[in-house]
Design a protein around this motif. Sequence first.
Motif, PDB file in Angstrom:
ATOM      1  N   VAL A 164       0.822  -1.215   0.000  1.00 23.54           N
ATOM      2  CA  VAL A 164       0.000   0.000   0.000  1.00 23.54           C
ATOM      3  C   VAL A 164       0.858   1.267   0.000  1.00 23.54           C
ATOM      4  O   VAL A 164       0.708   2.145  -0.854  1.00 23.54           O
ATOM      5  N   LEU A 165       1.775   1.389   0.959  1.00 19.42           N
ATOM      6  CA  LEU A 165       2.582   2.598   1.107  1.00 19.42           C
ATOM      7  C   LEU A 165       3.908   2.541   0.343  1.00 19.42           C
ATOM      8  O   LEU A 165       4.536   3.587   0.140  1.00 19.42           O
ATOM      9  N   HIS A 166       4.342   1.350  -0.030  1.00 19.52           N
ATOM     10  CA  HIS A 166       5.602   1.171  -0.783  1.00 19.52           C
ATOM     11  C   HIS A 166       6.800   1.744  -0.033  1.00 19.52           C
ATOM     12  O   HIS A 166       7.715   2.299  -0.645  1.00 19.52           O
ATOM     13  N   TRP A 167       6.820   1.581   1.272  1.00 19.39           N
ATOM     14  CA  TRP A 167       7.944   2.076   2.064  1.00 19.39           C
ATOM     15  C   TRP A 167       9.122   1.095   2.056  1.00 19.39           C
ATOM     16  O   TRP A 167      10.274   1.504   2.091  1.00 19.39           O
ATOM     17  N   PHE A 168       8.802  -0.194   2.062  1.00 20.22           N
ATOM     18  CA  PHE A 168       9.845  -1.206   2.167  1.00 20.22           C
ATOM     19  C   PHE A 168       9.663  -2.267   1.085  1.00 20.22           C
ATOM     20  O   PHE A 168       8.553  -2.463   0.572  1.00 20.22           O
ATOM     21  N   PRO A 169      10.737  -2.966   0.732  1.00 15.38           N
ATOM     22  CA  PRO A 169      10.623  -4.073  -0.230  1.00 15.38           C
ATOM     23  C   PRO A 169       9.807  -5.211   0.362  1.00 15.38           C
ATOM     24  O   PRO A 169       9.751  -5.375   1.579  1.00 15.38           O
ATOM     25  N   THR A 170       9.182  -5.990  -0.503  1.00 17.29           N
ATOM     26  CA  THR A 170       8.254  -7.020  -0.039  1.00 17.29           C
ATOM     27  C   THR A 170       8.839  -8.422  -0.022  1.00 17.29           C
ATOM     28  O   THR A 170       8.228  -9.332   0.538  1.00 17.29           O
ATOM     29  N   THR A 171       9.999  -8.618  -0.612  1.00 18.62           N
ATOM     30  CA  THR A 171      10.565  -9.970  -0.641  1.00 18.62           C
ATOM     31  C   THR A 171      12.070  -9.923  -0.835  1.00 18.62           C
ATOM     32  O   THR A 171      12.611  -8.916  -1.322  1.00 18.62           O
ATOM     33  N   GLY A 172      12.737 -10.987  -0.442  1.00 14.03           N
ATOM     34  CA  GLY A 172      14.172 -11.115  -0.652  1.00 14.03           C
ATOM     35  C   GLY A 172      15.008 -10.454   0.433  1.00 14.03           C
ATOM     36  O   GLY A 172      14.504  -9.716   1.281  1.00 14.03           O
ATOM     37  N   ALA A 173      16.323 -10.723   0.379  1.00 14.56           N
ATOM     38  CA  ALA A 173      17.270 -10.143   1.330  1.00 14.56           C
ATOM     39  C   ALA A 173      18.045  -8.995   0.729  1.00 14.56           C
ATOM     40  O   ALA A 173      18.717  -8.249   1.448  1.00 14.56           O
ATOM     41  N   TYR A 174      17.967  -8.823  -0.581  1.00 14.88           N
ATOM     42  CA  TYR A 174      18.635  -7.718  -1.268  1.00 14.88           C
ATOM     43  C   TYR A 174      17.999  -7.563  -2.649  1.00 14.88           C
ATOM     44  O   TYR A 174      17.283  -8.453  -3.128  1.00 14.88           O
ATOM     45  N   SER A 175      18.262  -6.447  -3.295  1.00 18.23           N
ATOM     46  CA  SER A 175      17.677  -6.159  -4.599  1.00 18.23           C
ATOM     47  C   SER A 175      18.260  -7.067  -5.668  1.00 18.23           C
ATOM     48  O   SER A 175      19.399  -7.542  -5.560  1.00 18.23           O
ATOM     49  N   ALA A 176      17.466  -7.299  -6.714  1.00 16.60           N
ATOM     50  CA  ALA A 176      17.925  -8.164  -7.806  1.00 16.60           C
ATOM     51  C   ALA A 176      19.097  -7.561  -8.561  1.00 16.60           C
ATOM     52  O   ALA A 176      19.883  -8.276  -9.178  1.00 16.60           O
ATOM     53  N   THR A 177      19.229  -6.237  -8.488  1.00 17.37           N
ATOM     54  CA  THR A 177      20.317  -5.566  -9.212  1.00 17.37           C
ATOM     55  C   THR A 177      21.593  -5.453  -8.377  1.00 17.37           C
ATOM     56  O   THR A 177      22.587  -4.924  -8.858  1.00 17.37           O
ATOM     57  N   THR A 178      21.543  -5.934  -7.134  1.00 14.02           N
ATOM     58  CA  THR A 178      22.704  -5.835  -6.232  1.00 14.02           C
ATOM     59  C   THR A 178      23.399  -7.187  -6.132  1.00 14.02           C
ATOM     60  O   THR A 178      22.750  -8.223  -6.002  1.00 14.02           O
ATOM     61  N   THR A 179      24.715  -7.165  -6.179  1.00 14.05           N
ATOM     62  CA  THR A 179      25.510  -8.385  -6.051  1.00 14.05           C
ATOM     63  C   THR A 179      26.032  -8.505  -4.624  1.00 14.05           C
ATOM     64  O   THR A 179      26.614  -7.547  -4.105  1.00 14.05           O
ATOM     65  N   PRO A 180      25.804  -9.663  -3.962  1.00 14.74           N
ATOM     66  CA  PRO A 180      26.304  -9.828  -2.588  1.00 14.74           C
ATOM     67  C   PRO A 180      27.814  -9.618  -2.505  1.00 14.74           C
ATOM     68  O   PRO A 180      28.583 -10.224  -3.249  1.00 14.74           O
ATOM     69  N   SER A 181      28.214  -8.730  -1.613  1.00 13.54           N
ATOM     70  CA  SER A 181      29.633  -8.419  -1.415  1.00 13.54           C
ATOM     71  C   SER A 181      29.784  -7.745  -0.061  1.00 13.54           C
ATOM     72  O   SER A 181      28.825  -7.615   0.707  1.00 13.54           O
ATOM     73  N   VAL A 182      30.985  -7.286   0.237  1.00 13.89           N
ATOM     74  CA  VAL A 182      31.242  -6.604   1.503  1.00 13.89           C
ATOM     75  C   VAL A 182      31.143  -5.091   1.329  1.00 13.89           C
ATOM     76  O   VAL A 182      31.480  -4.338   2.231  1.00 13.89           O
ATOM     77  N   GLY A 184      29.657  -1.228   0.896  1.00 15.20           N
ATOM     78  CA  GLY A 184      28.669  -0.455   1.645  1.00 15.20           C
ATOM     79  C   GLY A 184      27.318  -0.454   0.973  1.00 15.20           C
ATOM     80  O   GLY A 184      26.275  -0.445   1.638  1.00 15.20           O
ATOM     81  N   GLU A 185      27.301  -0.474  -0.352  1.00 14.08           N
ATOM     82  CA  GLU A 185      26.037  -0.470  -1.086  1.00 14.08           C
ATOM     83  C   GLU A 185      25.213  -1.719  -0.778  1.00 14.08           C
ATOM     84  O   GLU A 185      24.002  -1.639  -0.546  1.00 14.08           O
ATOM     85  N   PHE A 186      25.884  -2.868  -0.771  1.00 12.10           N
ATOM     86  CA  PHE A 186      25.166  -4.116  -0.495  1.00 12.10           C
ATOM     87  C   PHE A 186      24.691  -4.158   0.962  1.00 12.10           C
ATOM     88  O   PHE A 186      23.574  -4.610   1.240  1.00 12.10           O
ATOM     89  N   VAL A 187      25.529  -3.707   1.905  1.00 12.25           N
ATOM     90  CA  VAL A 187      25.161  -3.726   3.323  1.00 12.25           C
ATOM     91  C   VAL A 187      23.927  -2.867   3.563  1.00 12.25           C
ATOM     92  O   VAL A 187      22.983  -3.280   4.260  1.00 12.25           O
TER      93      VAL A 187
END
Length: 326
Positions: A164-182, A184-187
């Motif tokens: 409804v408010l679109h304040w937070f993402p609804t699924t997953g632990a990170y965005s599909a466009t983000t690659t898990p790494s150390v 700051g962007e990923f954190v």
Amino acid sequence: MKYVLQKLGLFVLTLWAAVTLNFILPRLMPGTPADAAIAKLAQNGPVTEATRKAIEAQLGIPKGNIFEQYVSYLHQVITLDFGTSYTFYPQTVSQLVSTALPYTVILVGVVTILAFVIGTLIGVAAAWKRGTWLDALPTLGGSFMSTFPYFWTALLLLFFTGYVLHWFPTTGAYSATTTPSVSGEFVVDALYHSILPAITILITSLGGWVLGMRNAMINTLGDDYVTFAEANGLKSRTVAIRYAARNAILPNLTGFGLALGGVVGGSVLVEQVFGYPGIGYLLFNAVIGQDYPLMQALFLMITVSVLVANFLVDILYGVLDPRTRK
């Protein structure tokens, strides 16, 4: 030392019993992983016996009698080699667990510690100021929040703040466009995705810590040593923290040990609702797919973490309350 050795012996015995049950329980489930795979293939036509044998060989279905399987299983436990996952083939169980564990430990672990600390402090304040608004507000709020089921709170937050408010993402632990790494962007992205699951766990668990500590504290305040400390003119803060709270926290400490041990198991319902790739989400898929190797590894991790947490709490009990050592 005698007290510690007794607890250590009990820990080892309980661990062996848990490891054995961990071997037996999955095998009591009806069907096999091969049956589940063949059922999917059967939707497209008949499945031959050769195909069945090929699937069993590919999945590494345990062979031999139950005793031989048990010996092989103990060797796997000792070497921490649980083989290949049936559900997520060809990934190994170790790869899956090492990927999911950090998400659960960081999310559930941090929130569990925060809930315990905040709830305990609020419970101490409510008991010390019993009969005032500082007691009534936390008590009513804790009773209200503790009635909320995990999944119901998660669904409400997901619907209103996500869809409804679109304040937070609804699924997953990170965005599909983000690659898990150390980086700051990923954190930052991972923390943003963990806000809703964290709030859910905090809301539903905080009330129990508040009410438990308040009730234990009120019982302790009526003891003679607390009255004697007040009669000696000690400061209210000293009496509340060093005398009353130190003994009142023991029941809460037991609950905290169980909760902390359960961190490794994650929160299955919360992770499932938010599609959060933690241990709870992994465990759900393992049970659905009758994935013996993955289930056994996860159950064993959860069991060991609970036993270790309880062992440490028992040792801490002996430090806080010398009577337990007798």
